[in-house]
Design a protein around this motif. Structure first.
Motif, short mmCIF file in Angstrom:
data_model
loop_
_atom_site.label_atom_id
_atom_site.label_comp_id
_atom_site.label_asym_id
_atom_site.label_seq_id
_atom_site.Cartn_x
_atom_site.Cartn_y
_atom_site.Cartn_z
N LEU A 82 1.16 -1.42 -0.33
CA LEU A 82 0.05 -0.21 0.05
C LEU A 82 1.32 0.69 0.05
N GLY A 83 1.56 1.67 1.18
CA GLY A 83 3.07 2.42 0.75
C GLY A 83 3.89 2.52 -0.95
N GLY A 84 3.33 1.29 -1.38
CA GLY A 84 4.97 1.49 -2.23
C GLY A 84 5.78 0.16 -1.77
N LEU A 85 6.13 -0.34 -2.56
CA LEU A 85 7.06 -1.59 -2.16
C LEU A 85 9.04 -1.20 -2.15
N GLY A 86 9.30 -1.10 -1.14
CA GLY A 86 10.82 -0.42 -0.89
C GLY A 86 11.01 0.67 -0.54
N ASN A 87 9.34 1.75 -0.17
CA ASN A 87 9.92 2.77 0.48
C ASN A 87 9.59 2.93 2.13
N PRO A 88 10.48 2.58 2.51
CA PRO A 88 9.96 2.35 4.58
C PRO A 88 9.44 3.00 5.28
N MET A 89 8.37 4.56 5.01
CA MET A 89 8.38 5.13 5.62
C MET A 89 6.71 4.91 4.29
N GLY A 90 6.98 4.85 3.55
CA GLY A 90 5.93 4.32 2.78
C GLY A 90 5.22 2.80 3.62
N ALA A 126 -12.59 -7.34 3.62
CA ALA A 126 -12.40 -7.10 3.02
C ALA A 126 -12.46 -6.03 2.09
N ILE A 127 -13.39 -4.78 2.93
CA ILE A 127 -13.38 -3.45 2.44
C ILE A 127 -12.07 -2.84 2.55
N ALA A 128 -11.52 -3.66 3.25
CA ALA A 128 -10.22 -3.08 3.85
C ALA A 128 -9.22 -3.69 2.11
N PHE A 129 -9.39 -4.67 1.77
CA PHE A 129 -9.39 -5.40 0.86
C PHE A 129 -9.18 -4.75 -0.68
N ILE A 130 -10.39 -4.37 -0.66
CA ILE A 130 -11.27 -3.94 -2.04
C ILE A 130 -9.90 -2.37 -2.30
N ILE A 131 -10.17 -1.38 -0.97
CA ILE A 131 -9.54 -0.49 -0.84
C ILE A 131 -7.81 0.00 -1.03
N LEU A 132 -8.05 -1.52 -0.86
CA LEU A 132 -6.05 -1.83 -1.41
C LEU A 132 -6.08 -1.91 -3.05
N LEU A 133 -6.89 -3.09 -2.99
CA LEU A 133 -6.75 -3.16 -4.92
C LEU A 133 -7.41 -2.18 -5.06
N LEU A 150 -4.13 -0.19 -5.66
CA LEU A 150 -3.27 -0.52 -6.64
C LEU A 150 -3.26 0.09 -7.75
N PHE A 151 -4.94 -0.87 -8.28
CA PHE A 151 -5.40 0.10 -10.03
C PHE A 151 -5.16 1.15 -10.84
N PHE A 152 -5.38 1.87 -8.56
CA PHE A 152 -5.78 3.29 -9.59
C PHE A 152 -3.76 4.58 -9.82
N LYS A 153 -2.24 3.97 -8.39
CA LYS A 153 -1.42 4.03 -8.45
C LYS A 153 -0.83 2.63 -8.07
N PRO A 154 -0.90 2.55 -9.38
CA PRO A 154 0.27 0.77 -9.46
C PRO A 154 1.40 0.75 -8.67
N GLN A 155 1.50 2.12 -8.48
CA GLN A 155 3.41 2.31 -7.38
C GLN A 155 3.05 1.97 -5.88
N GLY A 156 1.89 1.80 -5.44
CA GLY A 156 0.98 2.05 -4.31
C GLY A 156 1.42 3.61 -4.18
N LEU A 157 0.73 3.74 -2.71
CA LEU A 157 0.58 5.75 -2.12
C LEU A 157 1.48 6.16 -2.41
N PHE A 158 3.13 6.02 -1.90
CA PHE A 158 3.74 6.48 -1.58
C PHE A 158 5.15 6.23 -2.88
N ALA A 176 -1.81 -8.11 -5.04
CA ALA A 176 -3.77 -7.95 -5.79
C ALA A 176 -4.74 -9.52 -6.18
N THR A 177 -3.65 -10.18 -6.12
CA THR A 177 -4.71 -11.71 -6.63
C THR A 177 -4.80 -12.24 -5.35
N LEU A 178 -3.67 -11.84 -4.01
CA LEU A 178 -3.92 -12.25 -3.06
C LEU A 178 -5.30 -11.10 -2.68
N GLY A 179 -5.53 -9.88 -2.47
CA GLY A 179 -6.22 -9.61 -1.51
C GLY A 179 -7.75 -9.96 -2.59
#
Lengths: 291, 258, 380, 323
Positions: free
Chosen positions: A231-239, A265-272, A275-283, D113-116
């Motif tokens: 969610l924070g963007g892999l490889g970004n510790p503060m993210g 489910a809600i948490a994961f839907i938001i996560l998805l 990712l859909f709109f910001k494929p590199q995570g939030l940060f 994403a697939t996991l979620g």
């Protein structure tokens, strides 16, 4: 409703802090070795379970926790030494399987050592709740948030200010160049795993008085930590830290305000959606595809 | 009649910095057309724009009268533009022949269902493609290596394989990004001869290359870029004597190859 | 040459096989499949330990009708898919005479079609009322149902004049099934469920749900679930300063729950089997002797007893008694004898089976307990 | 013909197993599970092994097939075959809907994403208890009948399950050896290279995702009818992981490897039961060990070994055979 909101927020930040520490561990290992370590959650479990055992043997609280963290760090380093290092050239999928295998292995070992019972640690400074308006929080929640914040700051300045920290960053950016510059890449990797394991162990010790621990407690926390890191963007510790807190708050608000049955489910839907709109995570930094 | 390839005020910016700025040029059919310029001149960016990997920030690209802006790489491939890469984008998980067969992809119509059911038309199509791929391998002198794993080839042969694969799409225009990079002298000569022969068979070639001897030897026309902008255009002789070009190359200071 | 070796080998195998089948006649093959590991291990673990302990004891004392019992066990990890294959294995490969087991309702429900088709007596150790309602010819069970628990709780609420209840349940099989019973039965007892929340298996904090429940102004809170969830709920209630009466289900009926919940567990009520309060039962209680014996034996080997192990005890001895009465392991005969069980005193209560009731426990098998000073006490 | 030599061996194995070991538990019972798992693994391998796109959520499609069949036959009284078709359709729609955005992601983001997605679908099975039966599951799913012939015994199910599995293997083999298969592998090799060869990578990724979802859903429908009972536990995150392990264990980008991996991973717990509490530990150790020491996977590594041995034998006995 305001009361529910406030309480959910407090809970969310507490739980999210634990996710943040696990997510931070994910990010550090990913940075150092391009590996997503699915055994990260097991560090949480090992930290907590070791502390429980050492406490039961009669060691003083602080000493027990110290040794428990040492054990966790040792296991983190062993994981790097015996599972990640030999599989140096493994692909993304192979390393995923290796670390999932490692998490199953560690869980199996924990089952044999500690059995199937739930255990708990005593709260660090009592259980008398603190009232914030109509909502309450426990002293342990403060510990969780405070220590997490401290860890995050320490990790941050470690990477920014110390030679070792910079060396690790150099290894992640370009291991070949780093080793040419005389940085001991292998030792840096080992160190990164140790550091991640340490953070996991800290999370375990912090959260155990609130949520108990058992041999299979690591799995779910590991997944949530991974989600936080993504969610924070892999490889970004503060993210990853921000991702963890966001995830915790989302879950908690979802449970408090919408539907507790569907909160995950809600948490994961938001996560998805993120990712859909910001494929590199939030940060995450958007990587440019250079050809 | 529409021009073969032309760009008009083509611009691409990354975070406010222009990698290509208001570039307009035209390329004729049946020629070897080289794009040169100091490092960072925007040559590869231009290729990425022409092949649809990047979308221009503004400006137009027309190929045989058709607007290319907004088309995706595979659509551009279907229109008849193919390319090779600075570092070969070989499918290392396949054999040499299979790499070339992927090049034939756009000539086939077999879909998932026909393929899975092994319908007769899928079988005959596969046979046709195989012949086509073998022809192109032969053209590049790789037919004897058809069944080798591609990851076992030396670098020079990888470069030729990528060319053979690109030819299998039967392009009208082939974009070649540094075909001689990493090759030794004799390999470079072979590559040059190959490109010239290619042009004779009717494929137009746009070339980005640092090896000036090769460029001057085989190009019909040259375009010079500097900092993403049009600097000069002309025949090899004209460019070699163009003071602006000489200045750009000498003045840029860092001519270290990268 | 090759042919001869093969023939020799084959005949050897046939010989071995026939020996095996001949011997099989002399021992009783008892099959079991339990969730010894995984999320329901706190059920399967004591169940298996109980079975092993008593099978060994019975064998040491000469067996049943002079025949030794051989226990075939597989660990399902609470996974129904595994349970199906393991029960097939018990039926086809191990050729057991009867089956006890199925720690969870999911694993039990999954194998019911198999045992029905194989016409094999099966005594389940899982909670859901669905297992025996409607009655299935070959299927029995020993634990009190979630329906009974809900009824017992509602009766107690009626006594205390509680009319509005906020419910929170686990999202596992036990919690969901219990939630269904609570929602269905509440109107009968004049009780209104004003909040209906849930939590996931490994959730670490339920304060969000609980503050939502508090906002609905209930007169009591009811929690259906097992594992660490109920303990966290209990602690969180204390932490939030909610002083409403808290009811738990029989899913938390082990000392571990009190230990984990700490001070917040004071005053919590739950329906549970007498086993938990064996020492406090009056001597007149018919169960007292049986329960104390089990408790002593179990605790001598494995530590604190839980009611879940008791379900294993009951299943084993219901089967053993039936085999004794039938005088054989003929499946139909054993089944009929299990169904004829009268006044069997077990760990969970006094069983009286009938063709219409394959559980045979009444509401009186449950005691309403309250936690006082860190221990169970009986509410009169 | 040579291409299908391996297939004929597989068919022979499948047919001979119940004849050589009649009524054997490991053949007729575990064999059915292996066949279902192999079918899903072969489909997932098209996506993962050949196209290089990881999915940690394929248990969801297995579940969609199973729950469609289970719900439509028990609640709505549909014909089982019709329900099976509906299950495939449902999986198709869901896959089509999520594939495009999800497959734009790469590597670990795709994994997450697939996991979620898998977890969301699982929650949808657990939560609406009044429809799905919740965690207690859905019981009394009728069995299939084929031309008035009820598939109600283990051996009949063995026939159906392995038959469908073989069909799946045959389709997958054809697909891989075709223009489409080449394009899939090209996407794995170099996305940008594949694009320049005229492969619409977005579209082909979506297609292969759908195909792998259909394989899983078909297995799910059959599974529901064979078991007669389904519950969300069978379609959890753990099963998604198991599926990935099957593909990787056998060896990525090998259809037989996927079948082999499915067989090994299905048989492993059955044989590890004797180790009881050590089972988990051993399973984890085996997963790590194989990936560390045989990163190509068991099947691919072993078959390469065998080929080497054959080749060296040939070269010693008949040097002229090398051309």
């Amino acid at each position: 409703m305001g009361e529910v909101f406030l309480q959910s927020l407090i809970t969310g930040v507490t739980v999210g802090s634990a996710y943040a520490l696990v997510g931070l561990g994910f990010a550090i290992i990913f940075n150092a070795s391009d590996v997503v370590n699915f055994a990260q959650g097991e560090f949480v479990m090992i930290g907590a379970m070791s502390a429980v055992s050492l406490l039961a043997v009669g060691l003083p609280f602080v000493v027990a926790i110290g040794f428990a963290l040492l054990i966790t760090v040792a296991i983190g380093m062993m994981l790097e030494k015996f599972a990640i290092e030999p599989a140096k050239s493994a692909t993304v999928v192979s390393t995923i399987i290796i670390t999932i295998g490692a998490s199953i292995f560690l869980r199996g070992a924990a089952l044999l050592i500690w059995g199937k019972n739930f255990h708990s640690l005593p709260a660090f400074s009592g259980e008398i709740p603190i009232h914030l308006g109509s909502a309450t929080l426990t002293p342990q929640s403060l510990w969780v948030m405070g220590v997490t914040a401290l860890m995050v700051l320490l990790v941050r300045s470690f990477f920014k200010r110390t030679v070792t920290g910079k060396a690790i960053l150099a290894c992640s950016a370009n291991p070949m160049a780093a080793s040419l510059m005389g940085i001991p890449v292998r030792r840096m990797m080992l160190f990164s795993y140790g550091l991640s394991a340490f953070l996991g162990g800290v999370a375990g010790v912090l959260i155990a008085p609130i949520a108990f621990t058992s041999y299979d407690a690591g799995m779910m926390l590991g997944l949530k930590g991974f989600a936080a890191a993504i969610l924070g963007g892999l490889g970004n510790p503060m993210g990853a830290v921000a991702g963890g807190v966001v995830l915790g708050v989302l879950e908690s608000l979802g449970a408090g305000l919408i539907s507790s049955g569907y909160k995950d489910a809600i948490a994961f839907i938001i996560l998805l959606l993120v990712l859909f709109f910001k494929p590199q995570g939030l940060f995450g930094r958007a990587g440019s595809d250079r050809v | 009649m529409a021009l073969f390839l032309e760009t008009n005020n083509l611009t691409k910016t990354f975070g406010g910095v222009a990698a290509i700025f208001k570039l307009s040029f035209a390329m004729g059919q049946g020629t070897v057309f080289s794009v040169i310029g100091p490092n960072g001149a925007g040559k590869t960016t231009l290729f990425n724009l022409l092949s649809g990997i990047y979308r221009p920030s503004s400006g137009q690209i027309h190929f045989r009268g058709q607007d290319l802006v907004g088309l995706s790489p595979h659509e551009i491939s279907h229109i008849g533009i193919s390319r090779t890469f600075q570092t070969p984008q070989i499918f290392f998980n396949m054999s040499v022949l299979e790499n070339c067969l992927v090049g034939c992809h756009r000539h086939g119509v077999t879909g998932f269902v026909a393929a899975a059911l092994h319908l007769p038309r899928a079988v005959s199509e596969a046979k046709r493609m195989r012949e086509m791929a073998m022809e192109n391998l032969a053209f590049c002198g790789l037919d004897h290596l058809a069944d080798r794993d591609s990851d076992a080839l030396p670098y020079g042969e990888l470069k030729r394989l990528e060319l053979a694969r690109a030819l299998s799409t039967q392009p009208r225009l082939l974009l070649m990004d540094e075909p001689a990079a990493g090759l030794n002298d004799s390999e470079t000569k072979e590559m040059g001869a190959l490109i010239s022969r290619l042009c004779e068979t009717g494929v137009s070639v746009m070339l980005v290359e640092h090896n000036m001897a090769l460029v001057m030897a085989i190009s019909h026309r040259l375009l010079v870029l500097n900092h993403g902008e049009y600097l000069a255009e002309g025949s090899p002789e004209q460019i070699q004597s163009n003071p602006k070009v000489i200045e750009a190359y000498l003045g840029s200071g860092d001519e270290s190859d990268g | 040459m090759m042919n001869n070796t093969l023939k020799a080998l084959l005949s050897g195998m046939v010989l071995l096989l026939s020996c095996a089948t001949a011997q099989a006649g002399s021992e009783i093959k008892l099959g079991t499949f339990l969730a010894v590991t995984g999320p329901a291990s706190f059920l399967g673990d004591p169940e298996l330990k109980t079975l092993q302990m008593y099978v060994e004891k019975i064998n040491r004392e000469g067996g049943v009708n002079g025949r030794q019992i051989k226990l075939f066990h597989y660990d399902t990890g609470a996974n129904p898919k595994k349970a199906v294959n393991f029960v097939k294995r018990l039926i086809k490969k191990d050729r057991v005479d009867l089956i006890v087991g199925g720690s969870t309702s999911g694993t039990t429900m999954a194998v019911i079609p198999l045992v029905e088709a194989a016409k094999l007596p099966f005594i389940s150790m899982a909670g859901s009322v669905k297992i025996i309602d409607p009655v299935k010819k070959w299927v029995f069970k020993t634990p009190h149902t979630d329906k009974m628990a809900a009824q017992k709780i509602f009766l107690d609420m009626n006594k205390r004049g509680i009319k509005k209840v906020g419910m929170i349940s686990g999202s596992g099989g036990f919690g969901k099934s219990g939630r269904g019973q609570v929602l269905a039965l509440a109107p009968e007892y004049g009780i209104e469920i004003v909040a209906d929340e849930s939590y996931g298996k490994k959730d670490t904090d339920m304060t969000a749900q609980l503050s939502k429940i508090r906002a609905a102004n209930p007169e009591a809170i009811l929690n259906f679930g097992f594992g660490s969830g109920p303990a966290i709920v209990t602690k969180n209630i204390g932490q939030l300063g909610i002083t409403l009466p808290l009811y738990q289900s029989h899913g938390v009926a082990s000392k571990k729950y009190i230990e984990m919940s700490g001070a917040s567990a004071e005053g919590v009520r739950l329906p549970a089997a007498s086993l938990l309060v064996a020492n406090k039962l009056p001597d007149s209680d018919p169960q007292k002797k049986v329960i104390l014996a089990y408790k002593t034996a179990y605790e001598a080997q494995h530590g604190a007893v839980s009611t879940f192990g008791g379900h294993g005890y009951d299943a084993l001895f219901l089967a053993v008694e039936a085999i004794k009465r039938a005088g054989s392991t003929d499946k139909e005969a054993v089944r009929t004898e299990i169904e004829k069980t009268r006044n069997f005193i077990g760990a969970g209560g006094v069983f009286n089976m009938s063709p219409k009731d394959h559980l045979g426990l009444g509401l009186d098998a449950f005691k309403m307990l309250e936690i006082k000073n860190g221990d169970w006490s009986i509410v009169e | 013909m040579r291409r299908y030599g391996g297939f004929l061996v597989l068919v022979a194995l499948v047919v001979l197993a119940p004849i050589v070991f009649p009524g054997n538990y490991f053949v007729t019972v575990v064999g059915v599970t292996i066949a279902f798992n192999a079918l899903i693994a072969v489909g997932l391998n098209l996506l993962m092994g050949y196209t290089g796109q990881i999915s940690l959520g394929h248990a969801a499609f297995f579940g969609i097939g199973a729950y469609s069949s289970g719900l439509l036959t028990t609640l709505m009284g549909w014909n089982a075959w019709l329900a099976l078709l509906a299950g495939l359709l449902a999986a198709w729609l869901v896959a089509e809907m999520i594939a495009r955005p999800i497959l734009r992601l790469k590597g670990h983001y795709l994994a997450m994403a697939t996991l979620g997605f898998g977890i969301i679908i699982n929650i949808l099975m657990v939560q609406p208890t009044h429809i799905t039966g919740g965690p207690d599951g859905l019981a009394d799913i009728p069995t299939l009948t084929l031309f008035g012939w009820a598939i109600d015994s283990d051996i009949r199910w063995y026939g159906v399950a392995t038959g469908v599995m073989l069909l799946g293997v045959w389709l997958a083999l054809n697909l891989i050896n075709s223009r489409i298969g080449l394009a899939l592998r090209a996407v794995h090799g170099s996305e940008v290279g594949a694009q320049m060869m005229g492969v619409d990578i977005e579209r082909i990724k979506v297609r292969v995702f759908v195909v792998s979802a259909l394989f899983a859903a078909l297995a799910g429908s059959l599974f529901a009818h064979q078991q007669g009972f389904i519950s969300p536990d069978s379609f959890s995150f753990h099963f998604s992981i198991e599926l990935v392990v099957m593909v990787v264990l056998g060896g990525m980008a090998s259809t037989y490897g996927a079948v082999f991996g499915a067989a090994v991973l299905t048989l492993l717990p059955e044989t590890l039961v004797v180790f009881e509490e050590y089972e988990v530990l051993i399973l984890g150790a085996i997963m790590m060990g194989i990936m560390i020491f045989l990163p190509q996977g068991l099947w691919v590594s072993l078959s390469q070994k065998v080929k080497q041995i054959i080749a060296s034998n040939r070269s010693t006995t008949n040097p002229s055979a090398i051309s």
